[in-house]
Design an enzyme around this catalytic site. Structure first.
Site, PDB file in Angstrom:
ATOM      1  N   THR A  14     -29.162 -11.840 -99.771  1.00  0.00           N
ATOM      2  CA  THR A  14     -29.816 -12.788 -99.250  1.00  0.00           C
ATOM      3  C   THR A  14     -30.712 -12.300 -97.949  1.00  0.00           C
ATOM      4  OG1 THR A  14     -28.381 -13.585 -97.719  1.00  0.00           O
ATOM      5  CG2 THR A  14     -28.413 -14.444 -99.964  1.00  0.00           C
ATOM      6  N   ASP A  15     -31.854 -13.148 -97.490  1.00  0.00           N
ATOM      7  CA  ASP A  15     -32.379 -12.777 -96.254  1.00  0.00           C
ATOM      8  C   ASP A  15     -31.736 -13.434 -95.021  1.00  0.00           C
ATOM      9  OD1 ASP A  15     -33.309 -15.444 -96.546  1.00  0.00           O
ATOM     10  OD2 ASP A  15     -35.340 -14.664 -97.197  1.00  0.00           O
ATOM     11  N   LEU A  16     -32.512 -13.712 -93.900  1.00  0.00           N
ATOM     12  CA  LEU A  16     -31.962 -14.218 -92.683  1.00  0.00           C
ATOM     13  C   LEU A  16     -31.827 -15.859 -92.997  1.00  0.00           C
ATOM     14  CD1 LEU A  16     -33.742 -12.545 -90.087  1.00  0.00           C
ATOM     15  CD2 LEU A  16     -31.558 -12.215 -90.563  1.00  0.00           C
ATOM     16  N   GLY A  18     -30.507 -16.994 -95.652  1.00  0.00           N
ATOM     17  CA  GLY A  18     -29.526 -17.223 -96.642  1.00  0.00           C
ATOM     18  C   GLY A  18     -30.037 -17.432 -98.081  1.00  0.00           C
ATOM     19  N   ILE A  19     -31.366 -17.275 -98.367  1.00  0.00           N
ATOM     20  CA  ILE A  19     -31.910 -17.169 -99.615  1.00  0.00           C
ATOM     21  C   ILE A  19     -32.021 -15.795-100.235  1.00  0.00           C
ATOM     22  CG2 ILE A  19     -34.379 -17.759-100.538  1.00  0.00           C
ATOM     23  CD1 ILE A  19     -34.762 -19.734 -98.533  1.00  0.00           C
TER      24      ILE A  19
END
Length: 129
Positions: A14-16, A18-19
């Site tokens: 994930t990215d920052l 949370g995706i």
């Protein structure tokens, strides 16, 4: 024939926010294709060694429809759309339950180790007919 492969989304995917980071969907579908070929009884290492044939992605057309998130349990469904002597066109959908989050049309080609076109191995052709 539809092949299914399970993916659990880890924090590292994930990215920052949370995706799931967009490029990781390509990793998910690559893993699913590897397991699909393995489930057909094809040893890709032996195929390379014995016949000098490997697979390469020629084209990907991807649609990002809805985000997957940290800790999601996903399923990758792989279906054959078309096959010629040297290529396979697949549709691969990444789903959470029944919702399609990502869909790709992927063209795979058989090539020699030097990058020249090769005929699809007989075991693949037999399994897909």
């Amino acid at each position: 024939m539809t092949h299914t492969f399970s993916v659990h989304v880890y924090y590292e995917d994930t990215d920052l926010a949370g995706i799931v980071y967009y490029a990781n969907y390509l990793k998910f579908i690559e893993r699913a294709r590897t397991e699909w070929v393995r489930d057909m009884g094809v040893d890709q290492v032996a195929l390379k060694q014995d016949e000098g044939v490997v697979f390469a992605v020629r084209r990907v057309e991807a649609d990002y429809l809805s985000p997957a998130k940290f800790d999601d349990e996903l399923t990758v469904e792989t279906r054959v759309d078309a096959m010629t002597g040297a290529r396979i066109v697949l549709t691969q959908d990444v789903k959470r339950a029944e919702e399609i989050l990502f869909s790709a049309v992927v063209t795979i080609v058989a090539i020699t180790q030097t990058g020249h076109p090769a005929r699809l191995p007989a075991i693949i052709r037999r399994n897909l007919h």
